[in-house]
Motif scaffolding. Structure first.
Motif, mmCIF file in Angstrom:
data_model
loop_
_atom_site.group_PDB
_atom_site.id
_atom_site.type_symbol
_atom_site.label_atom_id
_atom_site.label_comp_id
_atom_site.label_asym_id
_atom_site.label_seq_id
_atom_site.Cartn_x
_atom_site.Cartn_y
_atom_site.Cartn_z
ATOM 1 N N SER A 1 65.402 62.145 48.488
ATOM 2 C CA SER A 1 65.661 60.981 49.343
ATOM 3 C C SER A 1 64.376 60.530 50.051
ATOM 4 O O SER A 1 64.162 59.330 50.243
ATOM 5 C CB SER A 1 66.771 61.274 50.361
ATOM 6 N N TYR B 1 63.018 56.714 49.709
ATOM 7 C CA TYR B 1 62.660 55.779 50.800
ATOM 8 C C TYR B 1 61.229 55.282 50.646
ATOM 9 O O TYR B 1 60.932 54.116 50.923
ATOM 10 C CB TYR B 1 62.854 56.430 52.181
ATOM 11 N N ILE C 1 68.224 53.548 50.754
ATOM 12 C CA ILE C 1 69.219 54.180 49.874
ATOM 13 C C ILE C 1 70.541 53.524 50.248
ATOM 14 O O ILE C 1 71.036 53.711 51.373
ATOM 15 C CB ILE C 1 69.311 55.709 50.046
ATOM 16 N N PHE D 1 71.465 52.249 53.815
ATOM 17 C CA PHE D 1 70.499 52.800 54.778
ATOM 18 C C PHE D 1 69.118 52.242 54.457
ATOM 19 O O PHE D 1 68.483 52.625 53.471
ATOM 20 C CB PHE D 1 70.523 54.335 54.755
ATOM 21 N N HIS E 1 63.146 66.347 56.081
ATOM 22 C CA HIS E 1 64.331 66.957 56.695
ATOM 23 C C HIS E 1 64.657 68.357 56.170
ATOM 24 O O HIS E 1 65.672 68.923 56.549
ATOM 25 C CB HIS E 1 65.560 66.046 56.522
ATOM 26 N N PHE F 1 70.961 62.176 61.476
ATOM 27 C CA PHE F 1 70.407 63.006 60.394
ATOM 28 C C PHE F 1 68.939 62.652 60.177
ATOM 29 O O PHE F 1 68.589 61.490 59.958
ATOM 30 C CB PHE F 1 71.214 62.782 59.109
ATOM 31 N N THR G 1 66.944 59.747 57.898
ATOM 32 C CA THR G 1 67.895 58.765 57.366
ATOM 33 C C THR G 1 67.819 57.596 58.343
ATOM 34 O O THR G 1 68.161 57.756 59.518
ATOM 35 C CB THR G 1 69.325 59.355 57.323
ATOM 36 N N GLU H 1 68.063 74.239 53.353
ATOM 37 C CA GLU H 1 68.665 72.897 53.322
ATOM 38 C C GLU H 1 69.210 72.559 51.932
ATOM 39 O O GLU H 1 70.428 72.360 51.783
ATOM 40 C CB GLU H 1 67.638 71.869 53.814
ATOM 41 N N VAL I 1 73.359 72.495 50.369
ATOM 42 C CA VAL I 1 74.010 71.477 49.516
ATOM 43 C C VAL I 1 74.674 72.175 48.321
ATOM 44 O O VAL I 1 75.835 71.899 47.974
ATOM 45 C CB VAL I 1 73.000 70.416 49.014
ATOM 46 N N CYS J 1 74.042 61.032 43.942
ATOM 47 C CA CYS J 1 74.547 59.662 44.062
ATOM 48 C C CYS J 1 73.747 58.772 43.127
ATOM 49 O O CYS J 1 72.523 58.718 43.217
ATOM 50 C CB CYS J 1 74.349 59.118 45.472
ATOM 51 N N PHE K 1 79.341 65.489 50.254
ATOM 52 C CA PHE K 1 78.435 64.751 51.135
ATOM 53 C C PHE K 1 77.661 65.742 52.008
ATOM 54 O O PHE K 1 78.219 66.331 52.952
ATOM 55 C CB PHE K 1 79.217 63.771 52.018
HETATM 56 O O1 572 Z 1 69.535 66.936 52.010
HETATM 57 C C1 572 Z 1 70.563 66.088 52.220
HETATM 58 C C2 572 Z 1 70.439 64.940 51.333
HETATM 59 N N1 572 Z 1 71.462 64.136 51.161
HETATM 60 C C3 572 Z 1 71.357 63.111 50.315
HETATM 61 C C4 572 Z 1 70.175 62.877 49.648
HETATM 62 C C5 572 Z 1 69.136 63.736 49.894
HETATM 63 N N2 572 Z 1 69.267 64.759 50.732
HETATM 64 N N3 572 Z 1 72.422 62.278 50.159
HETATM 65 C C6 572 Z 1 72.404 61.164 49.239
HETATM 66 C C7 572 Z 1 72.297 59.891 49.986
HETATM 67 N N4 572 Z 1 73.334 59.819 50.981
HETATM 68 S S1 572 Z 1 73.695 58.363 51.586
HETATM 69 O O2 572 Z 1 74.999 58.423 52.127
HETATM 70 N N5 572 Z 1 72.640 58.087 52.809
HETATM 71 C C8 572 Z 1 71.378 57.588 52.530
HETATM 72 C C9 572 Z 1 72.988 58.438 54.103
HETATM 73 O O3 572 Z 1 73.513 57.395 50.568
HETATM 74 C C10 572 Z 1 73.428 60.953 51.871
HETATM 75 C C11 572 Z 1 73.504 62.224 51.096
#
Ligand code: 572
Ligand code: ZN
Length: 360
Positions: free
Chosen positions: A43, A47, A53, A56, A66, A115, A118, A152, A156, A272, A295
């Motif tokens: 992520s 960005y 994303i 966001f 993070h 978070f 984000t 982290e 997940v 995603c 999630f």
């Molecule tokens: O380490 C947590 C994490 N979560 C991710 C991606 C990377 N790292 N997600 C994918 C994107 N989503 S989201 O809902 N968003 C940007 C908040 O599209 C969160 C979870």
């Protein structure tokens, strides 16, 4: 105290800068951390490359990062369980603690979650960072700071396996051998899974999966037909998987997961992809496949720490590259172009190993 608070700030697409920032003050329930290791997540790269994303969107400069660990430098007045000098892993999402989902323990679904990295919330690729003390996990001496950061992605993976009810003997298909797929592999093994087959388009990553205990690996050729892939998975595993964990989040892998899983089995989708995809839904429903979302994670950090502290799994194999915070741009280039077989790229805000009591 040093006044150096070098920080990696994402200003916009392809615009990451290292700048000095003021050292934050802390609230009574927070700790000030001297940051140690920060892993680069997909992520963060997303960005940098796209500035968003989904909904966001990066509208103002944001500190990136993070997947982190640090040393407690200052303790807020009401903090009881941490002291100056403690080595901690930082769980990056702090929920409101009051809403229905928080109260039900599903705090990952809190609508007011704050978070790290984000938008518009700042991350922690910086030297000094303030965080809620109850989202910091003290590391035992034999767990390294970079392993603390790896909690982290491991959280997940653990959450995905829990969502799929992975248990003793569960036969699993994991789609994607990136950091999350490999984390799911480690988590599944720690939960007593049976045979595990993991797929990817890159052989390098599958080699690491094998070292981490995958029973079978399978390269997916770019032009592979869907039905051939389902057949190959079944032949290699010797059966249809009870559970499929899609860590790629592509339409093709969503489809393969639904078509390949045994009737009555479970598909969890971690990655995603596009917001709308075409999947053989009726085929899944008429075979009573539970299709479940994932999630982030909740209540999984302690388990991730227990997993690493057990020493049973060589999670350090996920880390392929190390950079100093002053080399953040090179670190991001390595991560985004998967240079030299990069899997997890780790950035060090404190010189590597300085905070590890035992050499790693
Ligand atoms: O380490 C947590 C994490 N979560 C991710 C991606 C990377 N790292 N997600 C994918 C994107 N989503 S989201 O809902 N968003 C940007 C908040 O599209 C969160 C979870
Ligand atoms: Zn992440």
């Amino acid at each position: 105290m040093s006044t150096d608070n070098l920080t990696a700030i994402l200003y916009g697409v392809e615009d990451i800068r290292l700048e000095q920032q003021p050292i934050p003050t802390i609230r009574d329930d927070q700790v000030l951390l001297r940051m140690d290791s920060v892993g680069i997540c997909g992520s963060d790269v997303h960005y940098l490359v796209h500035g968003r994303i989904g909904d966001f969107i990066l509208k103002k400069p944001m500190v990136i990062g993070h997947e982190s660990s640090g040393i407690v430098h200052k303790v807020g007045k009401s903090v009881k369980h941490l002291k100056v000098g403690d080595r901690v892993a930082i769980e990056p999402g702090v929920p409101c603690r009051y809403c229905e989902n928080c109260k039900a323990g599903k705090y990952n679904l809190c609508p007011d979650m704050v978070f790290c990295a984000t938008p518009p919330v700042d991350g922690n690729l910086t030297r000094y960072y303030a965080h809620a003390a109850d989202f910091c996990f003290k590391l035992p001496d034999h767990v390294s700071m970079e392993e603390g950061s790896l909690l982290e992605p491991l959280a997940v993976g653990i959450h995905a396996c829990r969502r799929a009810y992975v248990g003793l003997g569960t036969r699993i298909l994991i789609l994607g051998a990136g950091p999350i797929g490999l984390s799911a592999l480690i988590a599944a093994r720690s939960m007593g899974a049976g045979n595990i087959i993991i797929t990817d388009i890159v052989q390098d990553r599958l080699d690491v999966a094998k070292e981490l205990g995958a029973t079978f690996t399978l390269v997916v050729p770019k032009d592979a037909s869907e039905s051939d892939m389902v057949k190959k998975v079944h032949e290699t595993l010797g059966c249809a998987p009870d559970v499929s964990i899609d860590c790629s989040g592509l339409e093709t892998t969503n489809r393969l997961a639904i078509l390949g899983t045994k009737s009555g089995g479970c598909v969890v989708i971690v990655g995603c992809g596009p917001s709308e995809v075409k999947v053989p839904l009726v085929m899944g429903l008429t075979r009573e496949i539970d299709i479940r979302g994932v999630f982030r994670y909740c209540n999984d950090y302690s388990s991730a720490l227990a997993l690493v502290a057990s020493g049973r799994f060589n999670v350090k194999k996920l880390v392929t590259h190390h950079f100093d915070i002053t080399e953040t741009k090179e670190a991001f280039d390595t991560a985004r172009y998967n240079r030299d077989g990069a899997i997890k790229v780790m950035i060090h805000c404190t010189p590597r190993n300085e905070n590890n009591p035992t050499p790693f």
